[in-house]
Motif scaffolding. Structure first.
Motif, PDB file in Angstrom:
ATOM      1  N   GLU A   4     -16.745  -0.859  10.786  1.00  0.00           N
ATOM      2  CA  GLU A   4     -17.306   0.473  11.034  1.00  0.00           C
ATOM      3  C   GLU A   4     -16.899   1.447   9.924  1.00  0.00           C
ATOM      4  O   GLU A   4     -15.776   1.409   9.432  1.00  0.00           O
ATOM      5  CB  GLU A   4     -16.790   0.975  12.389  1.00  0.00           C
ATOM      6  N   ASP A   5     -17.817   2.335   9.547  1.00  0.00           N
ATOM      7  CA  ASP A   5     -17.533   3.346   8.523  1.00  0.00           C
ATOM      8  C   ASP A   5     -16.797   4.521   9.171  1.00  0.00           C
ATOM      9  O   ASP A   5     -17.341   5.219  10.020  1.00  0.00           O
ATOM     10  CB  ASP A   5     -18.853   3.805   7.892  1.00  0.00           C
ATOM     11  N   LEU A   6     -15.557   4.730   8.768  1.00  0.00           N
ATOM     12  CA  LEU A   6     -14.720   5.775   9.366  1.00  0.00           C
ATOM     13  C   LEU A   6     -14.458   6.930   8.406  1.00  0.00           C
ATOM     14  O   LEU A   6     -13.572   7.748   8.645  1.00  0.00           O
ATOM     15  CB  LEU A   6     -13.392   5.167   9.831  1.00  0.00           C
ATOM     16  N   ARG A   7     -15.230   7.008   7.345  1.00  0.00           N
ATOM     17  CA  ARG A   7     -15.003   8.065   6.350  1.00  0.00           C
ATOM     18  C   ARG A   7     -15.126   9.460   6.954  1.00  0.00           C
ATOM     19  O   ARG A   7     -14.362  10.355   6.606  1.00  0.00           O
ATOM     20  CB  ARG A   7     -15.950   7.912   5.167  1.00  0.00           C
ATOM     21  N   TYR A   8     -16.082   9.656   7.841  1.00  0.00           N
ATOM     22  CA  TYR A   8     -16.253  10.989   8.434  1.00  0.00           C
ATOM     23  C   TYR A   8     -15.045  11.372   9.288  1.00  0.00           C
ATOM     24  O   TYR A   8     -14.624  12.522   9.325  1.00  0.00           O
ATOM     25  CB  TYR A   8     -17.560  11.086   9.233  1.00  0.00           C
ATOM     26  N   LEU A   9     -14.468  10.401   9.999  1.00  0.00           N
ATOM     27  CA  LEU A   9     -13.251  10.676  10.785  1.00  0.00           C
ATOM     28  C   LEU A   9     -12.058  10.958   9.868  1.00  0.00           C
ATOM     29  O   LEU A   9     -11.254  11.837  10.144  1.00  0.00           O
ATOM     30  CB  LEU A   9     -12.926   9.502  11.714  1.00  0.00           C
ATOM     31  N   GLU A  10     -11.986  10.206   8.776  1.00  0.00           N
ATOM     32  CA  GLU A  10     -10.906  10.445   7.814  1.00  0.00           C
ATOM     33  C   GLU A  10     -11.041  11.837   7.196  1.00  0.00           C
ATOM     34  O   GLU A  10     -10.055  12.552   7.019  1.00  0.00           O
ATOM     35  CB  GLU A  10     -10.918   9.370   6.728  1.00  0.00           C
ATOM     36  N   LYS A  67      -9.363   3.833  14.337  1.00  0.00           N
ATOM     37  CA  LYS A  67     -10.301   4.828  14.846  1.00  0.00           C
ATOM     38  C   LYS A  67      -9.650   5.679  15.940  1.00  0.00           C
ATOM     39  O   LYS A  67      -9.794   6.911  15.948  1.00  0.00           O
ATOM     40  CB  LYS A  67     -11.566   4.139  15.379  1.00  0.00           C
ATOM     41  N   GLU A  68      -8.930   5.049  16.847  1.00  0.00           N
ATOM     42  CA  GLU A  68      -8.250   5.781  17.924  1.00  0.00           C
ATOM     43  C   GLU A  68      -7.170   6.712  17.367  1.00  0.00           C
ATOM     44  O   GLU A  68      -7.009   7.843  17.837  1.00  0.00           O
ATOM     45  CB  GLU A  68      -7.636   4.806  18.937  1.00  0.00           C
ATOM     46  N   ILE A  69      -6.490   6.240  16.357  1.00  0.00           N
ATOM     47  CA  ILE A  69      -5.447   7.056  15.730  1.00  0.00           C
ATOM     48  C   ILE A  69      -6.071   8.285  15.063  1.00  0.00           C
ATOM     49  O   ILE A  69      -5.559   9.404  15.191  1.00  0.00           O
ATOM     50  CB  ILE A  69      -4.634   6.230  14.712  1.00  0.00           C
ATOM     51  N   LEU A  70      -7.184   8.085  14.369  1.00  0.00           N
ATOM     52  CA  LEU A  70      -7.871   9.217  13.730  1.00  0.00           C
ATOM     53  C   LEU A  70      -8.351  10.226  14.770  1.00  0.00           C
ATOM     54  O   LEU A  70      -8.177  11.436  14.601  1.00  0.00           O
ATOM     55  CB  LEU A  70      -9.036   8.724  12.875  1.00  0.00           C
ATOM     56  N   HIS A  71      -8.937   9.733  15.851  1.00  0.00           N
ATOM     57  CA  HIS A  71      -9.375  10.618  16.933  1.00  0.00           C
ATOM     58  C   HIS A  71      -8.180  11.381  17.508  1.00  0.00           C
ATOM     59  O   HIS A  71      -8.274  12.589  17.769  1.00  0.00           O
ATOM     60  CB  HIS A  71     -10.078   9.825  18.049  1.00  0.00           C
TER      61      HIS A  71
END
Length: 171
Positions: free
Chosen positions: A3-9, A103-107
């Motif tokens: 999954e692309d997580l750049r926006y969350l980062e 992802k959960e950590i970023l959220h």
């Protein structure tokens, strides 16, 4: 497929930077408040000493700027009593996040930063209000003090007796 997580980062980084700016601004305000306290504490004795031996009415009126200066100092000191601002994700939460996905950590961090910002914002708004009130009181007190110093110097100049020499014209 990953999954692309750049926006969350991006959101995580951005929210962290906002908190850092908020904390830096708070520290700067503390620095300004300390400077104003120092100036005021040095100005009061100068002001009082300059009016020594002057008109008693003016000396009585000096109570007003002194009260304003003291009120300003107390407002500025109250800024320092606030507890330090939160600076985002706490180290104590690392243990709980150890088994979470990236992802959960970023959220979690985004949410922690949001809560931190809201909590800090209440404290900074309160401190800004006190700081602005202190600046206002200091400005008014300095204005009154300068006017009193000028008026006192003009009254002192007028008080100087004029020497008159009596000439006897009848002989």
């Amino acid at each position: 497929m990953e999954e692309d997580l750049r926006y969350l980062e991006f959101l995580t980084l951005n929210s962290k930077e906002i908190i850092e700016k908020q904390v830096a601004s708070n520290r700067q305000q503390h620095s300004y408040a300390a400077t104003i306290i120092g100036f005021t504490v040095l100005f009061i004795p100068f002001f009082l000493n300059s009016l020594e031996g002057g008109n008693q009415t003016i000396q009585l009126i000096t109570i007003l700027p002194i009260v304003l200066f003291i009120s300003s100092i107390l407002l500025m000191l109250s800024i320092f009593r606030n507890k330090p601002l939160d600076q985002a994700l706490s180290v104590t939460k690392y243990e709980a996040l150890i088994n979470k996905s990236y992802k959960e950590i970023l959220h979690y961090e985004i949410e922690a930063n949001k809560v931190c910002y809201i909590k800090n914002n209440r404290a900074t708004l309160k401190a800004n209000k006190r700081y602005n009130q202190g600046i206002g009181l200091t400005t008014i007190a300095i204005s009154i003090a300068i006017i009193l110093l000028l008026v006192n110097s003009f009254i002192t100049i007028e008080k100087i007796p004029t020497k008159i020499q009596v000439v006897n014209t009848t002989k």
